[in-house]
Design an enzyme around this catalytic site. Structure first.
Site, PDB file in Angstrom:
ATOM      1  N   GLU A 313       0.807  -1.229   0.000  1.00  0.00           N
ATOM      2  CA  GLU A 313       0.000   0.000   0.000  1.00  0.00           C
ATOM      3  C   GLU A 313       0.834   1.270   0.000  1.00  0.00           C
ATOM      4  O   GLU A 313       0.331   2.349  -0.320  1.00  0.00           O
ATOM      5  CB  GLU A 313      -0.960   0.020   1.199  1.00  0.00           C
ATOM      6  CG  GLU A 313      -0.300   0.082   2.566  1.00  0.00           C
ATOM      7  CD  GLU A 313       0.186  -1.279   3.041  1.00  0.00           C
ATOM      8  OE1 GLU A 313       0.912  -1.337   4.031  1.00  0.00           O
ATOM      9  OE2 GLU A 313      -0.164  -2.289   2.398  1.00  0.00           O
ATOM     10  N   ASP A 355      20.540  20.028 -30.284  1.00  0.00           N
ATOM     11  CA  ASP A 355      20.942  21.008 -31.281  1.00  0.00           C
ATOM     12  C   ASP A 355      22.372  21.449 -30.972  1.00  0.00           C
ATOM     13  O   ASP A 355      22.879  21.227 -29.879  1.00  0.00           O
ATOM     14  CB  ASP A 355      19.983  22.209 -31.234  1.00  0.00           C
ATOM     15  CG  ASP A 355      20.166  23.152 -32.409  1.00  0.00           C
ATOM     16  OD1 ASP A 355      20.796  22.747 -33.405  1.00  0.00           O
ATOM     17  OD2 ASP A 355      19.704  24.295 -32.322  1.00  0.00           O
ATOM     18  N   ASP A 628      15.477  24.501 -29.005  1.00  0.00           N
ATOM     19  CA  ASP A 628      14.885  25.787 -28.611  1.00  0.00           C
ATOM     20  C   ASP A 628      14.277  26.554 -29.765  1.00  0.00           C
ATOM     21  O   ASP A 628      13.854  27.691 -29.600  1.00  0.00           O
ATOM     22  CB  ASP A 628      15.935  26.663 -27.931  1.00  0.00           C
ATOM     23  CG  ASP A 628      17.109  26.992 -28.847  1.00  0.00           C
ATOM     24  OD1 ASP A 628      17.142  26.488 -29.993  1.00  0.00           O
ATOM     25  OD2 ASP A 628      18.004  27.757 -28.418  1.00  0.00           O
ATOM     26  N   ASP A 632      12.083  22.782 -33.786  1.00  0.00           N
ATOM     27  CA  ASP A 632      12.343  21.690 -32.844  1.00  0.00           C
ATOM     28  C   ASP A 632      11.068  21.135 -32.212  1.00  0.00           C
ATOM     29  O   ASP A 632      11.112  20.093 -31.547  1.00  0.00           O
ATOM     30  CB  ASP A 632      13.282  22.171 -31.725  1.00  0.00           C
ATOM     31  CG  ASP A 632      14.683  22.470 -32.236  1.00  0.00           C
ATOM     32  OD1 ASP A 632      15.148  21.745 -33.131  1.00  0.00           O
ATOM     33  OD2 ASP A 632      15.302  23.437 -31.749  1.00  0.00           O
ATOM     34  N   ASN A 696       6.602 -14.579   2.255  1.00  0.00           N
ATOM     35  CA  ASN A 696       5.497 -14.685   3.205  1.00  0.00           C
ATOM     36  C   ASN A 696       4.438 -15.686   2.761  1.00  0.00           C
ATOM     37  O   ASN A 696       3.747 -16.286   3.603  1.00  0.00           O
ATOM     38  CB  ASN A 696       4.844 -13.315   3.422  1.00  0.00           C
ATOM     39  CG  ASN A 696       5.697 -12.403   4.281  1.00  0.00           C
ATOM     40  OD1 ASN A 696       6.584 -12.860   4.995  1.00  0.00           O
ATOM     41  ND2 ASN A 696       5.441 -11.111   4.200  1.00  0.00           N
ATOM     42  N   ASN A 721       2.441  -4.841   9.839  1.00  0.00           N
ATOM     43  CA  ASN A 721       2.475  -4.197   8.528  1.00  0.00           C
ATOM     44  C   ASN A 721       2.596  -2.682   8.660  1.00  0.00           C
ATOM     45  O   ASN A 721       3.343  -2.033   7.906  1.00  0.00           O
ATOM     46  CB  ASN A 721       1.214  -4.566   7.756  1.00  0.00           C
ATOM     47  CG  ASN A 721       1.377  -4.375   6.258  1.00  0.00           C
ATOM     48  OD1 ASN A 721       2.362  -4.830   5.679  1.00  0.00           O
ATOM     49  ND2 ASN A 721       0.427  -3.710   5.633  1.00  0.00           N
ATOM     50  N   ASP A 725       5.621  -0.379   7.349  1.00  0.00           N
ATOM     51  CA  ASP A 725       5.378   0.747   6.442  1.00  0.00           C
ATOM     52  C   ASP A 725       6.076   2.014   6.931  1.00  0.00           C
ATOM     53  O   ASP A 725       6.657   2.767   6.140  1.00  0.00           O
ATOM     54  CB  ASP A 725       3.873   1.015   6.313  1.00  0.00           C
ATOM     55  CG  ASP A 725       3.180  -0.007   5.419  1.00  0.00           C
ATOM     56  OD1 ASP A 725       3.883  -0.743   4.707  1.00  0.00           O
ATOM     57  OD2 ASP A 725       1.939  -0.069   5.446  1.00  0.00           O
TER      58      ASP A 725
END
Length: 891
Positions: A313, A355, A628, A632, A696, A721, A725
């Site tokens: 999550e 360029d 630029d 382009d 797991n 958990n 986290d």
């Protein structure tokens, strides 16, 4: 509109959506009506005049019509940020599980899940807001401007402040600042491919009566917001702004669809892989526990908790925070990141097409030579060049500015004696720009300036020492050798040609008396040569990019000899060069093979640049393009990451994903590094989550099958958990080893799969040793009485909870580096701090009231040395397996 950022143009993803969907959008009735009226009637209908609106009128109309901003350009509010943060399959899944827990009476589990959602979404919101604020501050430095006539005076005005009735001046390179009615035009060509899909520019006129077009977008006296001026100039009046424009209606009709990169697709594949794990695992765990334990309600809540434990999550938060952190780091280097995912694309980039002018060179062009056809200095050539640059009304190039700034020009050009008659604007097909002046003798003189090969094709004779000679084949070769000699020395060469003709009267209406067909039978007068020396930093920047695995390729409209000289000066090999004429003849497959080998593309057109980038992409390269100029824009839109600069023309900046406030390749080196750090840190979480969940699966299935009670209570799984986290929230701040950012690292599911398959089971091995330790050493098999069963279950669950939390928290320090953890590579202090905090919490929690509430029992003293041994063996085994995989080059 000048000095713009991505404000009033279709962004890359919306542009592609338009081309796919082709929605039926109507043009504003006011715009259609304006196209059928003459100029005076249009001005009267809009309540304006050629000298423009007054300040009071502008203020009143701003209140009436609102700012000239599309919805897509407005900063997202809090509600929109929350919506985007929560609309994610992982967050939705967790919310559904929380709702089920609350509905079925497990309030503790529902509250913990809700806290987990709040943690992930909250951190994501905070970091997105920081990145958005930093980008907004930088964008404010380059607010969009347009030339507007107000109170009789032209001035640069922020585009957001433009209102219907404003009179605007347009020139080459400008973006159209609204839906406008053309009042006066001189060879005005507009690029509106973003709205129509057509690649060729369309000529616009000021005539009021036009044949009814098949589509309102084809109205020849109307120019639309989101299009741009390729060449020519015009005066126009704004008829519609913001949401009332054609583009505004289109933006509301089309949902903006983001073009997914390989990274985005990889994250999506990983997410759905984890969801498939859950779909398979949860029913199996539920059935096994229901059958073996006999309590289906308990089995349901356990399976529900397992589903939460398998859900990564924090992934949306980790991805967003990593990208936002990269955007913040880039903002400190004066880089505006307009599309946040472009940071990762920059890190994945393995080819940079750029360029030449201003990137490899200093962009300080100096006029060094003005000579006749045999390279002798000729003041007359300088005078002709000066008049050409002085009288043109379009966007003046750096070459024009160099001519006008030359110290000698004012001594040789008798400008007051000449009057401008007309001009023929530059375009990228013919590569010539011409002006027509009336001489003191009453004749018209056409003065043309352009690429030598283009000028040669228009000349009948050349001038030398006051004599005229025919441009036959023998002389053309000699002449070419002369200007090639200038080019080989690094000079940018323009040819100057002219001819005198009798004046002609103006053609009826507003048509121009001179056009491209008049650029024939010219007399070649000579050349002007410019020098733009290489930047001191160019060689070091190219070496640094190549050291990071990025091949630099130069794509320029300049001639081959000049480009070769500059490339040699900055250390780029020029063994393989492709010219625009070569590109034109090649098939897509041939071009792809040639483009991979070539380092220099010279004399290429905008269409050629786009084809080259597409060819490289077809060979699985992630391509960046830095440009630029007006020419382009197609390449910037096509590239995986388009890069422009603050000094670029509007259309280039609008098409780019990033804008550099400093035009330097060294800034890009920093950007590449930041992009790779982002990828590396996200990959740490992905590897950790995937391998942990894979391990797991085996642990939960085994424990469910042979342990006589639930191996861990649902609330304990959720607490485990949540603590894990918290330990991961600092991953975006982590340091990245130098070898991990040396080369581009594309998303590779095969490498990730190998990592999961080999690293994941390592955790299961030590989960099983913990099971055996708790069952046999600490006698958790004893379920002879309800009291002993409860005591055994609590002790077993405590032992596995602590071992699981500590191993998961420690192992990130092994996975985060290819080196030996703690000795050769250390995590950032925030990651170290969260790890220590969670480790300490895991050890202490069984001895606290909270531990008692969660059902834990204080482990016996003998547990802790055995746990330490387990942790040490786990870290050593994982490090050995990781080292073996690295040696095999399997990860």
């Amino acid at each position: 509109m000048r000095r713009g950022e991505r404000h009033q143009v279709i962004p890359k993803h919306l542009f592609r959506a338009i081309q796919r969907e082709k929605p039926a959008i109507s043009v504003s009735p006011a715009v259609v009506e304006a196209s059928g009226l003459d100029a005076d009637s249009v001005l009267a209908r809009l309540g304006t005049r050629l000298p423009g609106l007054t300040a009071a009128e502008v203020a009143a109309r701003l209140l009436q019509y609102g700012p000239n901003v599309l919805a897509k350009d407005q900063r997202p509010g809090l509600a929109r940020l929350i919506w985007h943060a929560t609309i994610n399959p992982l967050v939705i899944l967790l919310a559904v599980l929380a709702a089920i827990a609350l509905a079925t009476g497990d309030a503790r589990a529902g509250i913990v899940m809700t806290l987990m959602i709040a943690l992930g979404v909250g951190l994501k919101l905070i970091q997105e807001a920081k990145a958005d604020n930093a980008a907004a501050k930088l964008k404010a430095m380059i607010s969009v401007k347009a030339t507007v006539v107000r109170d009789g005076t032209p001035a640069e005005v922020n585009v957001a402040q433009i209102v219907p009735g404003d009179v605007v001046k347009l020139a080459a390179g400008d973006m159209i600042p609204g839906d406008v009615r053309i009042i006066e035009a001189r060879d005005l060509f507009v690029i509106q491919g973003s709205l129509t899909g057509e690649s060729f520019p369309v000529e616009k006129f000021a005539t009021e009566k036009t044949p009814a077009p098949a589509s309102p977008i084809e109205l020849t006296n109307i120019a639309f917001l989101g299009t741009s001026v390729e060449s020519g100039s015009a005066t126009a009046v704004v008829v519609a702004t913001g949401p009332k424009t054609y583009l505004g209606g289109m933006a509301e009709t089309l949902a903006e669809q983001t073009t997914l990169s390989a990274f985005d697709k990889g994250i999506a594949r990983f997410t759905w892989l984890m969801l498939r794990f859950i779909v398979v695992m949860v029913p199996v765990v539920f059935v096994i526990n229901g059958l073996t334990k006999g309590n289906w309600g308990e089995a349901f809540f356990f399976a529900l908790a397992v589903a939460v434990g398998l859900t990564p999550e924090m992934l949306p938060m980790i991805v967003t925070v990593c990208l936002s952190k990269g955007a913040l780091a880039m903002s400190r280097k004066k880089v505006i990141v307009k599309r946040i995912n472009a940071i990762q694309n920059l890190g994945a980039m393995d080819v940079l097409c750029t360029d030449k002018t201003g990137t490899l060179t200093m962009d300080r062009v100096i006029l060094e030579r003005h000579c006749d056809v045999v390279l002798k200095d000729d003041p007359g050539v300088l005078a002709l060049a000066y008049m050409n640059s002085h009288f043109q009304t379009g966007l003046k190039s750096v070459l024009d500015r160099a001519i006008l700034a030359h110290t000698e020009t004012h001594e040789h050009a008798a400008i007051p004696e000449y009057a401008k008659v007309d001009e023929i604007p530059f375009d990228f097909q013919r590569r010539i720009m011409s002006v027509v002046v009336r001489t003191p003798q009453g004749r018209d003189r056409i003065i043309s300036k352009g690429a030598p090969e283009a000028i040669f094709a228009c000349c009948r004779e050349f001038e030398l020492d006051g004599q005229l000679y025919p441009m036959d084949h023998m002389f053309i070769e000699d002449l070419k050798e002369e200007y090639d000699a200038l080019s080989a020395d690094g000079f940018r060469v323009l040819a100057i040609a002219s001819k005198e003709i009798e004046p002609r009267g103006t053609v009826a209406g507003h048509a121009s008396p001179y056009s491209k067909v008049d650029e024939q039978n010219l007399i070649l007068n000579g050349y002007v040569a410019f020098l733009d020396p290489p930047k001191d930093t160019a060689r070091a920047a190219i070496r640094a990019l190549e050291g990071h695995g990025v091949a630099v390729k130069v794509i320029t409209g300049d001639n081959e000899l000049v480009a070769r000289k500059v490339c040699r000066d900055v250390g780029l090999a020029t063994d393989s060069v492709l010219l625009g004429s070569d590109v034109e003849k090649m098939s897509d497959d041939q071009l792809a093979d040639a483009a991979v080998k070539a380092t220099l593309f010279a004399r290429v057109s905008p269409a050629h640049k786009r084809r080259v980038i597409q060819a490289l992409q077809s060979r699985q390269h992630t391509v960046g393009f830095m440009g630029d100029g007006i020419n382009d824009a197609p390449a910037l839109r096509t590239a995986d990451v388009g890069i422009s600069v603050d000094s670029a023309v509007d259309i280039a900046k609008e098409s780019a994903d990033m804008i550099l406030l400093e035009k330097s390749l060294l800034v890009l080196v920093d950007g590449v590094t930041e992009g790779r750090k982002v990828f590396a840190n996200i990959l740490k979480y992905v590897r950790m989550g995937a391998s942990s969940n894979f391990g797991n699966m085996f642990s939960v299935l085994g424990a469910s099958a042979f342990v006589p009670f639930l191996p861990m209570a649902p609330i304990q799984i959720l607490a485990n958990n949540m603590l894990y986290d918290i330990s991961q929230t600092a991953i975006p701040t982590d340091e990245v080893d130098a070898e991990q950012i040396e080369k581009p690292r594309p998303w590779d599911m095969k490498l990730l799969t190998r990592f999961i398959v080999f690293i994941g089971p390592c955790s299961s091995i030590f989960d099983y040793t913990t099971f055996l330790m708790m069952l046999y050493i600490f006698k958790c098999w004893d379920t002879s009485t309800p009291e002993s069963a409860a005591r055994s279950a609590s002790l077993f669950q405590t032992g596995w909870f602590v071992e699981s939390l500590l191993t998961q928290t420690l192992i990130i320090h092994v996975i985060r580096t290819n080196r030996i953890p703690f000795l050769q590579s250390r995590a950032s202090w925030p990651l170290m701090a969260t790890s220590v905090l969670v480790l300490a919490t895991g050890i202490a929690i069984p001895f606290t009231p909270l531990g008692h509430y969660l059902g834990f029992t204080a482990p016996p003293p003998a547990y802790w040395p055995l746990l330490a041994l387990t942790l040490g063996c786990y870290v050593v085994l994982t490090q050995l397996v990781k080292t073996w995989l690295l040696r095999k080059k399997w990860i």
